[in-house]
Design a protein around this motif. Structure first.
Motif, short mmCIF file in Angstrom:
data_model
loop_
_atom_site.label_atom_id
_atom_site.label_comp_id
_atom_site.label_asym_id
_atom_site.label_seq_id
_atom_site.Cartn_x
_atom_site.Cartn_y
_atom_site.Cartn_z
N PRO A 72 42.07 37.95 19.38
CA PRO A 72 41.90 36.90 20.40
C PRO A 72 42.79 37.07 21.62
N ASN A 73 43.90 37.79 21.46
CA ASN A 73 44.84 37.97 22.56
C ASN A 73 44.65 39.30 23.28
N ILE A 74 43.45 39.87 23.21
CA ILE A 74 43.18 41.17 23.81
C ILE A 74 43.37 41.11 25.33
N LEU A 75 43.87 42.20 25.89
CA LEU A 75 44.05 42.30 27.34
C LEU A 75 42.81 42.90 27.98
N TYR A 76 42.50 42.44 29.19
CA TYR A 76 41.36 42.97 29.93
C TYR A 76 41.87 43.62 31.22
N LYS A 77 41.74 44.93 31.31
CA LYS A 77 42.13 45.66 32.51
C LYS A 77 40.90 45.85 33.38
N ILE A 78 40.90 45.22 34.54
CA ILE A 78 39.73 45.24 35.43
C ILE A 78 40.06 46.04 36.68
N ARG A 79 39.26 47.09 36.91
CA ARG A 79 39.45 47.91 38.10
C ARG A 79 38.13 48.06 38.83
N VAL A 80 38.12 47.61 40.07
CA VAL A 80 36.93 47.67 40.92
C VAL A 80 37.20 48.70 42.01
N TYR A 81 36.38 49.74 42.08
CA TYR A 81 36.56 50.77 43.10
C TYR A 81 35.46 50.66 44.14
N SER A 82 35.87 50.62 45.41
CA SER A 82 34.91 50.46 46.50
C SER A 82 35.36 51.25 47.72
N ASN A 83 34.37 51.61 48.51
CA ASN A 83 34.63 52.06 49.87
C ASN A 83 34.68 50.78 50.71
N ASP A 130 32.51 56.62 43.01
CA ASP A 130 32.00 57.41 41.88
C ASP A 130 33.07 58.35 41.35
N VAL A 131 33.78 59.01 42.29
CA VAL A 131 34.78 60.00 41.91
C VAL A 131 35.89 59.37 41.09
N LYS A 132 36.27 58.16 41.46
CA LYS A 132 37.34 57.48 40.73
C LYS A 132 36.92 57.12 39.31
N LEU A 133 35.64 56.85 39.11
CA LEU A 133 35.18 56.39 37.80
C LEU A 133 34.72 57.54 36.92
N LYS A 134 34.20 58.61 37.52
CA LYS A 134 33.61 59.69 36.73
C LYS A 134 34.69 60.57 36.12
N ALA A 135 34.27 61.36 35.13
CA ALA A 135 35.16 62.33 34.52
C ALA A 135 35.47 63.44 35.50
N TYR A 176 43.52 47.05 24.53
CA TYR A 176 42.95 46.45 25.73
C TYR A 176 41.48 46.82 25.86
N VAL A 177 40.78 46.06 26.66
CA VAL A 177 39.41 46.37 27.04
C VAL A 177 39.43 46.78 28.50
N SER A 178 38.85 47.92 28.80
CA SER A 178 38.79 48.42 30.17
C SER A 178 37.47 48.02 30.81
N VAL A 179 37.55 47.34 31.95
CA VAL A 179 36.37 46.93 32.70
C VAL A 179 36.36 47.73 34.00
N LEU A 180 35.41 48.68 34.12
CA LEU A 180 35.32 49.55 35.28
C LEU A 180 34.10 49.16 36.11
N VAL A 181 34.32 48.94 37.40
CA VAL A 181 33.25 48.45 38.28
C VAL A 181 33.12 49.35 39.50
N ASP A 182 31.92 49.83 39.75
CA ASP A 182 31.61 50.51 41.02
C ASP A 182 31.25 49.42 42.02
N CYS A 195 30.42 48.94 34.60
CA CYS A 195 29.57 48.17 35.51
C CYS A 195 29.14 49.06 36.67
N ALA A 196 28.05 49.76 36.49
CA ALA A 196 27.53 50.66 37.53
C ALA A 196 26.10 51.02 37.18
N SER A 197 25.21 50.07 37.32
CA SER A 197 23.86 50.27 36.79
C SER A 197 22.92 51.04 37.71
#
Length: 392
Positions: A113-124, A171-176, A65-71, A207-209
């Motif tokens: 071609p059949n790769i899975l995309y796991k998208i997680r958006v963390y927000s307040n 930030d806490v959810k995404l950081k190590a 899978y490809v992990s898509v992490l978004v702040d 995704c957290a530029s």
């Protein structure tokens, strides 16, 4: 005359040499046979390993899978998507998946071609809702709930998660778990660290530029070819330096290229009256300028003094029913400046509730007097606190 004994002795010596040669040849043949057997066993072991590796690769592709992490606090979805509510949520999920797919078709053709995309958006979510309202993207009273619910239902692997109402919750959810300003334990590893160490995770799209804090997280992996940085708002200084070591892209169809900006009415430090912006926007201040004289509405906000005396603060409206805030008054500039120097938490003292809790960097302390509260309302209004709905 030939000495027969000497002939016999020399013949015996020759026979001994021949026996020795035969023995050497026999031992060499036995050694070669042993080597052939060992080589055959090694070949079989190598073939077993090859089959195992091939099987592992095939399984890895199936489970990859490809992990898509978004702040979500710093990478904001386009205004139109947010305003479209439920339809915007479905569309945002579709556009984000398509943007990721298009990116990898260009830069990583090895992905199946059949790769899975796991998208997680963390927000307040509470804070983000307020930010969208302050930017006039969401009307007062509307929430992000329809957008979030539709985004989560659009794909089983798409999730917008409410990280909590506090500073740096996303930030806490995404950081190590071992980075500064986090309190996560080893049993609650951050998703970035989980994904980058997971052999099934073929890529991490981060995704957290606009937050320098993530530079400390990404730094140890700067040689990794499995990380893509996505630019929404301009890269923060440390992230800009780090971006040169990673694949970078931008999803312009999904995320805004600038941070959300409040479009509330600004206040002058030398005037206690509301000052409309040079280019008026359609809000209550510009409406008041063109409307008939103010009328005191029957709508009031209850407030209570420290002595328990109930105060009723009127909310003024013009003839069109639009709210117009009354000018703010304070005792003296010296008193206001003194309160500023104390670095008080406006929301704690004026709203009696601080959303940042233990993370707040401003002073809570004991209750202020009525005059101090009145003086605090002026600087607080310049920082976005709605002082006409304050409970004293």
């Amino acid at each position: 005359m030939c000495d027969i004994d000497d002939v016999k002795r020399r013949h015996a010596d020759a026979c001994a040499v021949q026996v020795c040669k035969d023995k050497i040849i026999t031992e060499l043949c036995e050694y070669i046979e042993a080597l052939k057997l060992e080589i055959q066993e090694t070949k079989e072991a190598v073939n077993d390993q090859k089959r195992l590796v091939a099987s592992f690769k095939e399984e890895n592709k199936r489970n990859g899978y490809v992990s898509v992490l978004v702040d979500g606090d710093g990478m904001n979805f386009h205004e139109k998507l947010i305003q479209d509510g439920q339809n915007g949520g479905y569309e945002a999920a579709r556009l984000l998946i398509k943007a990721v797919e298009d990116h990898f078709q260009k830069c990583d053709t090895k992905l199946p071609p059949n790769i899975l995309y796991k998208i997680r958006v963390y927000s307040n979510v509470e804070g983000l809702t307020k930010a969208y309202r302050d930017a006039n993207v969401l009307p007062v009273g509307e929430t992000l709930t329809p957008f979030i619910q539709a985004f989560n239902k659009a794909n089983t692997l798409c999730d917008i998660v409410d990280a909590g109402n506090g500073k740096e919750c996303a930030d806490v959810k995404l950081k190590a778990h071992n980075t500064e300003n986090t309190q996560l334990t080893a049993s609650n590893l951050a998703h970035f660290e989980q994904d980058i160490l997971d052999v099934h995770c073929l890529r991490v799209v981060f995704c957290a530029s606009a937050d320098n804090g993530y530079a400390r997280v990404l730094g140890p992996y700067r040689d990794s070819k499995r990380i893509t940085l996505v630019k929404g708002p301009p890269f923060a200084h440390e992230m800009e330096e780090l971006a040169a070591d990673f694949e970078t892209t931008s999803f312009e169809s999904v995320f805004m290229s600038n941070k959300l900006k409040s479009r509330r009415v600004s206040f002058s430090t030398t005037n206690t009256c509301i000052t409309p912006p040079r280019t008026p926007t359609p809000n209550y201040a510009s409406a008041a300028k063109k409307s008939p004289p103010l009328q005191s509405s029957s709508l009031t906000v209850n407030s209570t003094t420290p002595n328990g005396v109930n105060m009723r603060l009127p909310v003024f409206k013009n003839a069109s029913g639009q709210r117009v805030d009354s000018p703010l008054r304070y005792s003296s500039k010296e008193n206001v400046d003194q309160l500023k120097r104390r670095k008080l938490c406006n929301q704690f003292h004026l709203l009696e509730s601080c959303p940042f809790g233990n993370y707040c960097t401003h002073t809570h302390g004991s209750a202020l007097s009525l005059q101090q509260l009145a003086d605090l309302r002026f600087p607080a209004s310049m920082h976005g606190v709605d002082t006409d709905t304050v409970t004293h």
